[in-house]
Design a protein around this motif. Structure first.
Motif, short mmCIF file in Angstrom:
data_model
loop_
_atom_site.label_atom_id
_atom_site.label_comp_id
_atom_site.label_asym_id
_atom_site.label_seq_id
_atom_site.Cartn_x
_atom_site.Cartn_y
_atom_site.Cartn_z
N HIS A 162 0.84 -1.20 0.00
CA HIS A 162 0.00 0.00 0.00
C HIS A 162 0.88 1.25 0.00
CE1 HIS A 162 -2.86 -3.09 1.00
NE2 HIS A 162 -2.16 -3.38 2.09
N LEU A 163 0.30 2.37 -0.42
CA LEU A 163 1.06 3.61 -0.53
C LEU A 163 1.14 4.33 0.82
CD1 LEU A 163 -0.30 5.20 -3.84
CD2 LEU A 163 1.70 3.73 -3.54
N SER A 164 2.35 4.73 1.17
CA SER A 164 2.49 5.65 2.30
C SER A 164 1.96 7.02 1.90
CB SER A 164 3.96 5.76 2.72
OG SER A 164 4.70 6.45 1.72
N ASP A 165 1.75 7.86 2.88
CA ASP A 165 1.27 9.22 2.56
C ASP A 165 2.26 9.94 1.65
OD1 ASP A 165 -0.80 8.59 4.23
OD2 ASP A 165 -0.35 10.12 5.75
N GLU A 166 3.56 9.76 1.93
CA GLU A 166 4.57 10.43 1.13
C GLU A 166 4.56 9.92 -0.32
OE1 GLU A 166 5.06 8.94 4.03
OE2 GLU A 166 5.35 10.69 5.35
N MET A 167 4.35 8.62 -0.48
CA MET A 167 4.28 8.06 -1.84
C MET A 167 3.05 8.57 -2.58
SD MET A 167 5.39 4.22 -0.69
CE MET A 167 5.44 3.35 -2.25
N ALA A 168 1.92 8.65 -1.90
CA ALA A 168 0.71 9.18 -2.54
C ALA A 168 0.92 10.61 -3.00
CB ALA A 168 -0.46 9.10 -1.57
N ARG A 169 1.58 11.40 -2.16
CA ARG A 169 1.85 12.79 -2.56
C ARG A 169 2.77 12.84 -3.77
NH1 ARG A 169 2.48 13.52 3.29
NH2 ARG A 169 0.64 14.61 4.12
N ALA A 170 3.75 11.94 -3.84
CA ALA A 170 4.67 11.94 -4.97
C ALA A 170 3.96 11.56 -6.26
CB ALA A 170 5.83 10.98 -4.69
N VAL A 171 3.04 10.59 -6.20
CA VAL A 171 2.27 10.22 -7.38
C VAL A 171 1.46 11.42 -7.87
CG1 VAL A 171 0.37 8.78 -8.24
CG2 VAL A 171 2.16 7.75 -6.83
N ALA A 172 0.82 12.11 -6.94
CA ALA A 172 0.02 13.27 -7.31
C ALA A 172 0.89 14.39 -7.87
CB ALA A 172 -0.77 13.76 -6.10
N GLN A 173 2.05 14.61 -7.26
CA GLN A 173 2.94 15.66 -7.75
C GLN A 173 3.43 15.37 -9.16
OE1 GLN A 173 5.89 15.92 -4.64
NE2 GLN A 173 4.47 16.92 -3.22
N ALA A 174 3.49 14.07 -9.52
CA ALA A 174 3.86 13.69 -10.87
C ALA A 174 2.68 13.76 -11.83
CB ALA A 174 4.44 12.26 -10.87
#
Length: 317
Positions: A207-219
């Motif tokens: 599952h995605l950590s909060d930081e990973m989710a933010r990175a996907v969105a920033q991309a």
């Protein structure tokens, strides 16, 4: 994998279930069921199954993985030749397809686990055959650490992801271990998570950590929600608790609080590997997934239901 398991996915769902060759999994998806559910475009996976104690028929080397993926690719092209689906390979093709209400199901090909790819120089072969997204890992692959198998991108993985960036391919982060995820993010490749729930609610590197989710969105990417009970609520493998859709909505709201509703979408994963027995309460076939929308804010429903994927596919594919 559904079709290669002997399922005739051209049948309506009732007919498939009446003679389903796959034991222990109540089918939820066929091509007519997706059409009846209102799906216009989907991500169609090429998934090579590795050998494990539970899957002795799985591959043990690149050649075996490649053979599986090519067999699946042949099925998609056979369906396309028969007019049952249309393979879409560009933003413009997706936009034109969505504008035609009489078009068959549109399919954008996604490779889940990159072991079928020999090396970075082999990528053009798969691009020429329609692949537009690749997840380097499922479990551990030659390219990356993945679910239950921590590790970074390998040197071959860094070459693969760099070549993906240069060819304009998108990376699916759904199964990447954290170390591999951050290696890929550093390389600047286009990124989504086609089916990944929130680690804040269910522990584990699947599952995605909060930081990973933010990175996907920033991309600029989109995160698709998974309709598997033990990815919605922490449950032991094999438990068949029917989790309510309201708990999957908690994952959606968590992501929205981090990155906004315009990055949240449906991923489902109702395409093989588990049946209705392991789906949330009330989900017995694909068309039931829309019940999730009732637990979301009215202003977010259209985007989550498909608008966010449509935007991404027509502007970033």
């Amino acid at each position: 994998m559904n079709a290669l398991d002997g399922r005739d996915l051209t049948l309506d769902l009732a007919a498939l279930r009446a003679g389903d060759p796959v034991a222990g999994q109540t089918a939820t998806v066929t091509l007519p069921e997706l059409r009846a559910s209102g799906v216009r475009v989907c991500l169609g996976t090429l998934f090579a199954l590795p050998r494990t104690p539970g899957s002795p028929q799985g591959y043990v080397d690149h050649g075996g993985a490649r053979a599986q993926a090519l067999a699946q690719l042949e099925v998609y092209h056979r369906w396309a030749d028969a007019g049952l689906v249309r393979l879409l390979t560009s933003r413009a093709e997706v936009a034109a397809h969505l504008a035609n209400p009489d078009a068959p199901l549109g399919v954008v090909l996604l490779m889940e686990g990159a072991d079928p790819v020999q090396d970075a120089d082999d990528l053009p072969f798969w691009v020429a055959r329609g692949v537009r997204l690749i997840g380097p890992a499922w479990g551990r692959t030659r390219y990356a650490g993945g679910t239950g198998a921590p590790g970074p991108l390998t040197p071959a993985g860094r070459e693969l992801v760099s070549a993906m960036r240069e060819l304009g391919l998108t990376l699916d982060a759904s199964h990447l271990d954290d170390a591999a995820f951050w290696d890929a993010a550093e390389l600047g490749v286009s990124m989504i998570a086609s089916h990944a729930n929130a680690r804040a609610l269910v522990p584990g590197n699947r599952h995605l950590s909060d930081e990973m989710a933010r990175a996907v969105a920033q991309a600029g990417g989109v995160i698709g929600l998974v309709f598997l009970n033990r990815f919605i609520r922490p449950l032991p493998e094999g438990r068949l608790d029917r989790v309510p859709l309201s708990e999957l909505a908690d994952h959606a709201r968590h992501y929205a609080g981090l990155v906004g509703w315009h990055h949240v979408a449906l991923g489902s994963d109702l395409d093989g590997g588990f049946g209705a027995e392991k789906a949330p309460a009330g989900v017995t076939r694909h068309r039931d997934i829309w019940g999730l929308l009732d637990d979301l804010p009215p202003t977010a429903r259209a985007g989550v239901a498909g608008g966010n994927w449509a935007r991404w596919l027509t502007t970033r594919l």
